[in-house]
Design a protein around this motif. Structure first.
Motif, PDB file in Angstrom:
ATOM      1  N   ALA A   1       0.661  -1.083  -0.189  1.00  0.00           N
ATOM      2  CA  ALA A   1      -0.239   0.186  -0.301  1.00  0.00           C
ATOM      3  C   ALA A   1       0.968   0.780  -0.009  1.00  0.00           C
ATOM      4  CB  ALA A   1      -0.922  -0.028   1.420  1.00  0.00           C
ATOM      5  N   VAL A   2       1.055   1.756  -1.336  1.00  0.00           N
ATOM      6  CA  VAL A   2       1.966   3.251  -1.019  1.00  0.00           C
ATOM      7  C   VAL A   2       1.144   3.946  -2.178  1.00  0.00           C
ATOM      8  CG1 VAL A   2       3.853   4.343  -2.562  1.00  0.00           C
ATOM      9  CG2 VAL A   2       3.681   1.850  -2.203  1.00  0.00           C
ATOM     10  N   ASN A   3       0.492   4.874  -1.086  1.00  0.00           N
ATOM     11  CA  ASN A   3      -0.497   5.797  -0.598  1.00  0.00           C
ATOM     12  C   ASN A   3      -1.726   5.700  -1.201  1.00  0.00           C
ATOM     13  OD1 ASN A   3       1.562   8.059  -0.988  1.00  0.00           O
ATOM     14  ND2 ASN A   3       1.873   7.817  -3.847  1.00  0.00           N
ATOM     15  N   ALA A   4      -2.032   3.897  -0.477  1.00  0.00           N
ATOM     16  CA  ALA A   4      -3.455   4.075  -0.473  1.00  0.00           C
ATOM     17  C   ALA A   4      -4.319   5.049   0.683  1.00  0.00           C
ATOM     18  CB  ALA A   4      -3.393   2.709   0.188  1.00  0.00           C
ATOM     19  N   SER A   5      -5.000   5.026   0.049  1.00  0.00           N
ATOM     20  CA  SER A   5      -6.603   5.907   1.280  1.00  0.00           C
ATOM     21  C   SER A   5      -6.799   4.860   2.436  1.00  0.00           C
ATOM     22  CB  SER A   5      -7.686   6.088   0.501  1.00  0.00           C
ATOM     23  OG  SER A   5      -8.057   5.360  -0.339  1.00  0.00           O
ATOM     24  N   ALA A   6      -7.449   5.683   3.089  1.00  0.00           N
ATOM     25  CA  ALA A   6      -7.386   5.215   4.943  1.00  0.00           C
ATOM     26  C   ALA A   6      -9.218   3.869   4.121  1.00  0.00           C
ATOM     27  CB  ALA A   6      -7.716   6.490   5.520  1.00  0.00           C
ATOM     28  N   ALA A   7      -9.530   5.049   3.138  1.00  0.00           N
ATOM     29  CA  ALA A   7     -11.156   4.425   2.694  1.00  0.00           C
ATOM     30  C   ALA A   7     -10.784   2.719   2.008  1.00  0.00           C
ATOM     31  CB  ALA A   7     -11.954   5.036   1.997  1.00  0.00           C
ATOM     32  N   ALA A   8      -9.496   3.250   1.113  1.00  0.00           N
ATOM     33  CA  ALA A   8      -8.974   1.643   0.224  1.00  0.00           C
ATOM     34  C   ALA A   8      -8.738   0.308   1.765  1.00  0.00           C
ATOM     35  CB  ALA A   8      -8.050   1.623  -0.872  1.00  0.00           C
ATOM     36  N   LEU A   9      -8.140   1.101   2.327  1.00  0.00           N
ATOM     37  CA  LEU A   9      -7.440   0.266   3.439  1.00  0.00           C
ATOM     38  C   LEU A   9      -8.601  -0.566   4.965  1.00  0.00           C
ATOM     39  CD1 LEU A   9      -4.042   2.141   4.466  1.00  0.00           C
ATOM     40  CD2 LEU A   9      -3.976   0.295   2.978  1.00  0.00           C
ATOM     41  N   PHE A  10      -9.828   0.200   4.667  1.00  0.00           N
ATOM     42  CA  PHE A  10     -10.961  -0.471   6.073  1.00  0.00           C
ATOM     43  C   PHE A  10     -11.594  -1.232   5.248  1.00  0.00           C
ATOM     44  CE2 PHE A  10     -12.559   3.513   5.908  1.00  0.00           C
ATOM     45  CZ  PHE A  10     -14.476   3.359   5.439  1.00  0.00           C
ATOM     46  N   ARG A  11     -11.719  -1.225   3.876  1.00  0.00           N
ATOM     47  CA  ARG A  11     -12.476  -1.844   3.331  1.00  0.00           C
ATOM     48  C   ARG A  11     -11.518  -3.452   2.553  1.00  0.00           C
ATOM     49  NH1 ARG A  11     -14.886   3.025   1.476  1.00  0.00           N
ATOM     50  NH2 ARG A  11     -17.639   2.824   1.402  1.00  0.00           N
ATOM     51  N   SER A  12     -10.382  -3.085   2.558  1.00  0.00           N
ATOM     52  CA  SER A  12      -9.717  -4.839   2.716  1.00  0.00           C
ATOM     53  C   SER A  12      -9.319  -5.460   3.728  1.00  0.00           C
ATOM     54  CB  SER A  12      -8.348  -3.948   1.572  1.00  0.00           C
ATOM     55  OG  SER A  12      -8.372  -3.152   0.317  1.00  0.00           O
ATOM     56  N   VAL A  13      -9.328  -4.491   4.633  1.00  0.00           N
ATOM     57  CA  VAL A  13      -9.611  -5.425   5.931  1.00  0.00           C
ATOM     58  C   VAL A  13     -10.409  -5.786   6.054  1.00  0.00           C
ATOM     59  CG1 VAL A  13      -9.439  -5.336   8.428  1.00  0.00           C
ATOM     60  CG2 VAL A  13      -7.743  -3.827   7.073  1.00  0.00           C
ATOM     61  N   SER A  14     -12.247  -5.810   5.352  1.00  0.00           N
ATOM     62  CA  SER A  14     -13.243  -5.829   6.015  1.00  0.00           C
ATOM     63  C   SER A  14     -13.579  -7.188   4.707  1.00  0.00           C
ATOM     64  CB  SER A  14     -14.312  -5.023   5.650  1.00  0.00           C
ATOM     65  OG  SER A  14     -14.168  -4.139   6.715  1.00  0.00           O
TER      66      SER A  14
ATOM     67  N   ALA B   1     -19.760   0.390  11.194  1.00  0.00           N
ATOM     68  CA  ALA B   1     -18.318   0.031  11.283  1.00  0.00           C
ATOM     69  C   ALA B   1     -17.548  -1.216  10.327  1.00  0.00           C
ATOM     70  CB  ALA B   1     -18.845  -0.811  12.854  1.00  0.00           C
ATOM     71  N   PHE B   2     -16.787  -1.129  10.392  1.00  0.00           N
ATOM     72  CA  PHE B   2     -15.467  -1.799   9.560  1.00  0.00           C
ATOM     73  C   PHE B   2     -14.979  -2.157  10.091  1.00  0.00           C
ATOM     74  CE2 PHE B   2     -17.218   1.261   5.933  1.00  0.00           C
ATOM     75  CZ  PHE B   2     -17.998  -0.269   4.719  1.00  0.00           C
ATOM     76  N   PRO B   3     -14.301  -3.513  10.342  1.00  0.00           N
ATOM     77  CA  PRO B   3     -12.574  -3.636  10.849  1.00  0.00           C
ATOM     78  C   PRO B   3     -11.481  -3.278  11.102  1.00  0.00           C
ATOM     79  CG  PRO B   3     -14.554  -5.589  10.463  1.00  0.00           C
ATOM     80  CD  PRO B   3     -15.135  -4.310  10.036  1.00  0.00           C
ATOM     81  N   SER B   4     -11.207  -3.022  11.986  1.00  0.00           N
ATOM     82  CA  SER B   4      -9.786  -2.757  11.379  1.00  0.00           C
ATOM     83  C   SER B   4      -8.159  -2.946  11.397  1.00  0.00           C
ATOM     84  CB  SER B   4      -9.700  -0.832  11.988  1.00  0.00           C
ATOM     85  OG  SER B   4     -10.734   0.227  11.805  1.00  0.00           O
ATOM     86  N   TYR B   5      -8.818  -4.051  12.449  1.00  0.00           N
ATOM     87  CA  TYR B   5      -8.067  -5.077  13.549  1.00  0.00           C
ATOM     88  C   TYR B   5      -6.751  -5.783  12.334  1.00  0.00           C
ATOM     89  CZ  TYR B   5      -5.516  -8.344  15.668  1.00  0.00           C
ATOM     90  OH  TYR B   5      -5.020  -9.131  16.697  1.00  0.00           O
ATOM     91  N   CYS B   6      -5.439  -5.331  12.071  1.00  0.00           N
ATOM     92  CA  CYS B   6      -4.749  -5.929  11.142  1.00  0.00           C
ATOM     93  C   CYS B   6      -3.346  -5.170  10.936  1.00  0.00           C
ATOM     94  CB  CYS B   6      -4.742  -5.658   9.760  1.00  0.00           C
ATOM     95  SG  CYS B   6      -4.709  -4.111   8.931  1.00  0.00           S
TER      96      CYS B   6
END
Length: 397
Positions: A81-94, A149-154
């Motif tokens: 994740a280079v320059n990934a947005s927070a939205a992209a990351l928390f959707r990926s974790v979910s 609520a999107f899980p963020s634990y990773c």
């Protein structure tokens, strides 16, 4: 589970040796910590929290990205994740297909001085440190929006220049990378060849994780003396893995824990407020029970390797000093404020060590060993106005 039982200690030895082929870390403790972190990424559901792994350096070309590349081959479902947005990351974790291990290179482009605050991403990384961490977002259009609520634990490993925000640094195992010396050699990492080797180790780590899960779930490893609070949260999962792996890993893990926690404390100046309190105690008010504001500012702004002479282009002034110190309380639970100090026929505003002593005790790291500080003088007999005047303004006496 079927198949041959895997020797956890021997497997961790192999993971460590794999890193040593391609990475020059600054200390033996770093190899131990990184190998344990690789293993912990396969067992996140066994723990209440996951430490961030941070490869940081003051200059480019220090092996940070290479370290992240090697980690990528060893962890489950790596997501670069280079320059990934927070939205992209928390959707990926979910993602229902499985939680990724996020590998964030060039993190300084996100949190560096020219990048802005990025509070949304900072919040995601902070929340995802705990298993209960979630990120709330509105879903839907117009008046049909609902809160989800999107899980963020990773697991998250990062690499970058400089430092991270304090809230992330305190949740991290920090590896201070440096350029290789001329006599230091590593094997060239060739993705087409070495990724497959790393993946074989990754698969065996996953198998060992399933074998060890029942022993690790609910484990409460003994912490080394002095490792408490947030550092204990950071190291709990790694020590639990070391204990279950056996061999010499429990001893090596605790030695690495003490080494890296101590190094982190030495490098940690805390918040700007704690840095101010510490500089007042250790450099400005040493052996002095009171000091006029003008003298405090003069001494602070003259300190080498301190931020006070250039705070966003301006030196620290009395208004900023007052604002920062009123955030802290005296032993009588009153804000620390300036008071009158009589000196050589005049009265000046200034601060008393006695008023600062409670804040020094609560917030500052221990003073340098054997150093005489104003923390002790705060409890001593208050000097007379004439003595203070002679100390501060010798030319006037």
């Amino acid at each position: 589970m079927t198949g041959t039982t895997i020797d956890g200690a021997a497997l961790l030895n192999e993971v460590e040796a794999f890193h040593r082929r391609f990475n020059i870390f600054p200390a033996e403790a770093a190899y131990v910590a990184v190998a344990l972190w690789d293993a912990h990424a396969h067992l996140l559901d066994c723990f209440d929290s996951t430490p961030r792994l941070a490869f940081l350096s003051p200059e480019p070309g220090s092996g940070k990205s290479r370290a992240l590349e090697v980690v990528e081959t060893l962890v489950p479902q790596p997501m670069t994740a280079v320059n990934a947005s927070a939205a992209a990351l928390f959707r990926s974790v979910s993602n229902p297909e499985g939680r990724p291990t996020i590998l964030f290179d060039e993190i300084d482009t996100v949190f560096g001085p020219k990048a802005g605050d990025n509070e949304e991403l900072r919040g995601f990384l902070n929340a995802g440190h705990r298993r209960t961490g979630v990120t709330y977002r509105c879903i839907g259009d117009g008046g049909n929006q609902t809160v989800q609520a999107f899980p963020s634990y990773c697991g998250v490993a990062v690499a970058g220049l400089g430092n991270l925000p304090d809230t992330i640094m305190t949740r991290s195992i920090v590896i201070r990378m440096r350029r290789r010396a001329r006599n230091e050699r590593v094997e060239a990492f060739r993705a087409r060849i070495h990724e497959a080797e790393g993946h074989k180790l990754r698969d065996r780590l996953a198998q060992w994780a399933e074998q060890a899960r029942g022993f690790i779930m609910g484990a409460w490893p003994d912490m080394p003396d002095g490792v408490t609070d947030r550092p204990a949260d950071v190291w709990e999962s790694l020590l639990a893995i070391a204990d279950v792996a056996g061999g010499d890993w429990p001893e090596r893990a605790r030695a690495a824990c003490v080494n890296l926690v101590t190094a982190s404390r030495a490098n940690d100046k805390g918040s700007l407020g704690i840095r101010l309190l510490t500089d007042l105690r250790d450099h400005v008010m040493v052996g002095i029970d009171r000091l006029p504001t003008v003298a405090i500012l003069d001494r602070l702004n003259a300190l080498d390797d301190a931020p006070w002479a250039d705070l966003h282009g301006k030196p620290l002034d009395n208004r900023r000093l007052s604002k920062m110190l009123t955030e802290y309380m005296t032993a009588d639970n009153e804000p620390v404020t300036s008071r009158n100090i009589k000196t050589a026929g005049s009265v000046l505003k200034g601060y008393y060590a006695l008023d600062l002593h409670d804040a020094w005790e609560r917030y500052c790291p221990p003073p340098p060993s054997g150093a005489a500080t104003s923390a002790t003088s705060a409890n001593s007999q208050v000097s007379s106005p004439e003595k203070v005047a002679a100390t501060l303004f010798p030319s006037a006496t």
